[in-house]
Design a protein around this motif. Structure first.
Motif, PDB file in Angstrom:
ATOM      1  N   THR A   1       0.837  -1.195   0.000  1.00  0.00           N
ATOM      2  CA  THR A   1       0.000   0.000   0.000  1.00  0.00           C
ATOM      3  C   THR A   1       0.874   1.249   0.000  1.00  0.00           C
ATOM      4  OG1 THR A   1      -0.175   0.487   2.376  1.00  0.00           O
ATOM      5  CG2 THR A   1      -1.577  -1.271   1.527  1.00  0.00           C
ATOM      6  N   GLY A   2       0.346   2.329  -0.555  1.00  0.00           N
ATOM      7  CA  GLY A   2       1.072   3.594  -0.540  1.00  0.00           C
ATOM      8  C   GLY A   2       0.854   4.379  -1.814  1.00  0.00           C
ATOM      9  N   SER A   3       0.454   5.637  -1.659  1.00  0.00           N
ATOM     10  CA  SER A   3       0.212   6.469  -2.847  1.00  0.00           C
ATOM     11  C   SER A   3       1.513   6.862  -3.531  1.00  0.00           C
ATOM     12  CB  SER A   3      -0.549   7.738  -2.444  1.00  0.00           C
ATOM     13  OG  SER A   3      -1.828   7.389  -1.962  1.00  0.00           O
TER      14      SER A   3
ATOM     15  N   GLU B   1     -11.300   3.316   1.785  1.00  0.00           N
ATOM     16  CA  GLU B   1     -12.180   2.281   1.257  1.00  0.00           C
ATOM     17  C   GLU B   1     -11.404   1.304   0.373  1.00  0.00           C
ATOM     18  OE1 GLU B   1     -12.695   5.676  -0.114  1.00  0.00           O
ATOM     19  OE2 GLU B   1     -12.897   5.980   2.060  1.00  0.00           O
ATOM     20  N   LEU B   2     -10.467   1.851  -0.413  1.00  0.00           N
ATOM     21  CA  LEU B   2      -9.680   0.986  -1.302  1.00  0.00           C
ATOM     22  C   LEU B   2      -8.856  -0.012  -0.499  1.00  0.00           C
ATOM     23  CD1 LEU B   2      -8.349   3.526  -3.993  1.00  0.00           C
ATOM     24  CD2 LEU B   2     -10.252   1.908  -4.186  1.00  0.00           C
ATOM     25  N   VAL B   3      -8.255   0.480   0.573  1.00  0.00           N
ATOM     26  CA  VAL B   3      -7.409  -0.391   1.401  1.00  0.00           C
ATOM     27  C   VAL B   3      -8.263  -1.487   2.045  1.00  0.00           C
ATOM     28  CG1 VAL B   3      -5.983  -0.452   3.477  1.00  0.00           C
ATOM     29  CG2 VAL B   3      -5.626   1.359   1.787  1.00  0.00           C
TER      30      VAL B   3
ATOM     31  N   VAL C   1       0.829   1.537   8.569  1.00  0.00           N
ATOM     32  CA  VAL C   1       0.654   1.102   9.953  1.00  0.00           C
ATOM     33  C   VAL C   1       1.278   2.037  10.986  1.00  0.00           C
ATOM     34  CG1 VAL C   1       0.351  -1.362   9.540  1.00  0.00           C
ATOM     35  CG2 VAL C   1       2.674  -0.419   9.740  1.00  0.00           C
ATOM     36  N   SER C   2       1.867   3.157  10.535  1.00  0.00           N
ATOM     37  CA  SER C   2       2.534   3.967  11.561  1.00  0.00           C
ATOM     38  C   SER C   2       1.624   5.072  12.085  1.00  0.00           C
ATOM     39  CB  SER C   2       3.906   4.433  11.074  1.00  0.00           C
ATOM     40  OG  SER C   2       3.810   5.144   9.873  1.00  0.00           O
TER      41      SER C   2
ATOM     42  N   ASP D   1      -2.647   6.214   7.250  1.00  0.00           N
ATOM     43  CA  ASP D   1      -2.322   4.830   7.591  1.00  0.00           C
ATOM     44  C   ASP D   1      -3.586   3.994   7.749  1.00  0.00           C
ATOM     45  OD1 ASP D   1       0.385   5.171   7.381  1.00  0.00           O
ATOM     46  OD2 ASP D   1       0.622   5.806   9.454  1.00  0.00           O
ATOM     47  N   PHE D   2      -4.158   3.659   6.604  1.00  0.00           N
ATOM     48  CA  PHE D   2      -5.484   3.039   6.611  1.00  0.00           C
ATOM     49  C   PHE D   2      -5.440   1.525   6.839  1.00  0.00           C
ATOM     50  CE2 PHE D   2      -6.213   6.900   3.927  1.00  0.00           C
ATOM     51  CZ  PHE D   2      -6.919   7.590   4.896  1.00  0.00           C
ATOM     52  N   VAL D   3      -4.283   0.927   6.712  1.00  0.00           N
ATOM     53  CA  VAL D   3      -4.204  -0.505   7.013  1.00  0.00           C
ATOM     54  C   VAL D   3      -4.521  -0.704   8.495  1.00  0.00           C
ATOM     55  CG1 VAL D   3      -2.677  -2.502   7.194  1.00  0.00           C
ATOM     56  CG2 VAL D   3      -2.539  -1.018   5.176  1.00  0.00           C
TER      57      VAL D   3
END
Lengths: 398, 398
Positions: B180-182, B227-229, B249-250, B255-257
């Protein structure tokens, strides 16, 4: 009595014949695990090429005893807004985000309190804190992966980071494997009498070739008939760079591999004073090699490492996996030859110990002496006895 | 300040949740290299089951000072003629041939002279010479390969010798990998601005899963949108036993995870006092696991070994590859955490040395600190300094 050549001398002969392996192909990096890379990989740019934030926090221009900052905006990772900052201002900045122009330090979210648009610094950080410098990972021109390296997970990750999709690797040499012997039967074939056994050599060598970076081509097992053996050798060589045979090289009337090599090829190695495998023969046919290994499977597997791997490693530019260890028991040599004996390695207190636990005495037919990642203890020709505690040379198998 | 859990405590939590992995499949032994075997392999018979000749020569019944033998016939390998021998007779017998009834010793061709049908013994051999005893390799009932062993070339050779075509191995757990990450872009995608970088995590983790005996399923990289995550996590879990995510996660707003795990799954590990990777999160969903690793690639690769491998190894019954080494330089720890630091290993005089040659200081983003088969130096939380020459703990990567 036959005068057996020294192992090192036979290796010299083999090495003197080896031409560089320049056969290269492109493979997708996701298909390149454990392949040998055929080029140096050099950094085309600094990485990172811009200063980046290493944490979540607020980017600002550091000065002594700063206690408060004005929050202007935020800059998510992956975004470039061309932001510029003034004194006492800060930009909310995330792990992996660009450090904006004018900023030099990141104060982590954990170190501040927020009051509206004011960021109150509760715990100072030194200048430059949590900033990934330009070239932190590598600088432009740095050699990142050397030609001949085996591509592991980290090398492939690095290639991905560099944006390389296709990587140049050495084409796997094709190695035909031809087991000979009227007593050996392939998997799935019926054993016709108690004198017949299952062939393990062709399968062992195929697995070893995979591990050594070659492409095995397993041939049909051939019986001890002179014409059949000759024909099989000639056929196998057609589609291979290297041919490994097993069996048919010792002192018997049915050792037709020996005869076939003598009649048709240029024998460069004809035996070596080693145990196991002293009946090894190596021949060339143009640029191709034939390794005629003994039929006993322990011998065949060890000789594959002692000779075939030397060729493959020379082609790939890899050195032999030799190391040293401390012998964990007394060892008495049983032959007058240079010996390669299966041992177990273990580590205690930073030292590598070699022992023979579970290794069986007997002929060179004992496949199970090489299971459990056995390595080879090298016992020099002149040595008769090695005491527990002595440092010994070890050669890894595959 | 957050109280970070001890690494060992988090491992205890993880281990306490792990149910046995009983998913087993049959694969052809030639496809089983590096797979984990799911059964004990036990010898069904003695091997060899009959006495066999270990050399080319003459089989006879040994007695003191025998100088001459009458040659009766020969017995090629693979042939069973049901021969029986009388006193002072011999049978020409080849490597791998049956020892005929009444014989107990083989005199090699090198030790005799031939005079018509007379075999003149020039050099005596002891009783039993060059005979492969019944059960020399293994005895009926012996455990030859233990459940959970990784099948190397020698184990597969042994399976071939035993006549096994299909072997039971553990099915590779399916591990979905979701980066994940933009700011990260996949190979082949255009970088749109200088804030964007290439994703290496998804490829690194896929390679690591291959090496660890799992089947990687690489998912599409997902941007930092809540929502995507969430959706990507739910989808990825559908076809996988394990999900590894990287990033998100930080402590950041994107940090949507972290949020997705909190809302939907049972978080069993929420951070650990280690460097790198203290923001690790592990969650369960029924029997499935989610490992939410940090986004920096060095962190992600190390955490994959520190957590994901623990699960896989527990499933396969494999222990962690820990060893000890001697530190070859002074080391000063920079964090208050338990640290895992990339080091090079080398061997001198039977001792394993660890050094930091070429390792770069900086953030946890430096992929190239893990190339060249780097291992991890384990520096305990309480340790601030380790002097050159001290024995240290090491964890191998893959």
């Amino acid at each position: 009595m036959k005068q057996w050549a020294k192992y090192e001398d036979t290796l010299e002969i083999l090495r003197s014949t080896i031409k560089p392996w320049s056969n290269v192909q492109k493979v997708a990096i996701t298909q390149a695990l454990d392949r040998y890379i055929a080029v140096d990989i050099v950094a085309k740019d600094n990485y990172p090429s811009r200063e980046l934030s290493a944490m979540d926090g607020y980017a600002f221009k550091w000065s002594q005893n700063l206690s408060e900052l004005n929050l202007t905006t935020d800059l998510p990772a992956g975004t470039d807004k061309g932001l510029v900052i003034n004194e006492n201002e800060c930009i909310k900045t995330f792990t992996g985000s660009l450090m904006s122009e004018g900023t030099d330090t990141l104060i982590p979210v954990e170190n501040v309190e927020i009051n509206g648009n004011k960021i109150l610094i509760k715990k100072q950080v030194p200048k430059g804190f949590a900033v990934r410098e330009i070239g932190e990972s590598y600088k432009k021109g740095e050699i990142l992966i050397k030609k001949g390296a085996k591509l592991g997970y980290a090398e492939i990750a690095l290639l991905a980071e560099l944006g390389e999709f296709h990587v140049s690797v050495f084409i796997r040499p094709r190695v035909a494997i031809l087991a000979t012997g009227s007593e050996i039967k392939d998997l799935g074939e019926a054993l016709e009498n108690p004198a017949q056994i299952r062939s393990s050599n062709h399968i062992a060598l195929a697995m070893m070739m995979q591990k050594m970076g070659a492409e095995p081509i397993v041939c049909e097992i051939v019986r001890d008939k002179k014409e059949l053996v000759q024909e099989a050798i000639v056929n196998a060589l057609k589609s291979a760079d290297v041919l490994i045979t097993t069996g048919g090289v010792s002192m018997g009337d049915y050792d037709f591999v020996k005869a076939a090599l003598k009649d048709n090829f240029n024998i460069i190695i004809d035996g070596a004073g080693i145990k196991p495998g002293r009946h090894i023969k190596v021949a060339t046919s143009g640029d191709k090699y034939i390794f005629a290994l003994p039929g006993f499977p322990y011998s065949a597997m060890v000789m594959c490492v002692l000779y075939v791997r030397v060729l493959l490693n020379a082609w790939f530019g890899v050195s032999e996996p030799k190391l040293t260890a401390i012998l964990d028991e007394d060892y008495t040599k049983r032959s007058p030859f240079l010996e390669f004996t299966a041992v177990n390695l273990s580590v205690r207190d930073g030292k590598i110990y070699a022992n023979l636990d579970g290794k069986k005495l007997g002929s060179s037919a004992i496949v199970n002496n090489l299971t459990n990642e056995a390595a080879l203890l090298i016992v020099p020709k002149e040595t008769e006895f090695i005491a527990k505690g002595e440092v010994v040379e070890i050669l890894r198998m595959v």
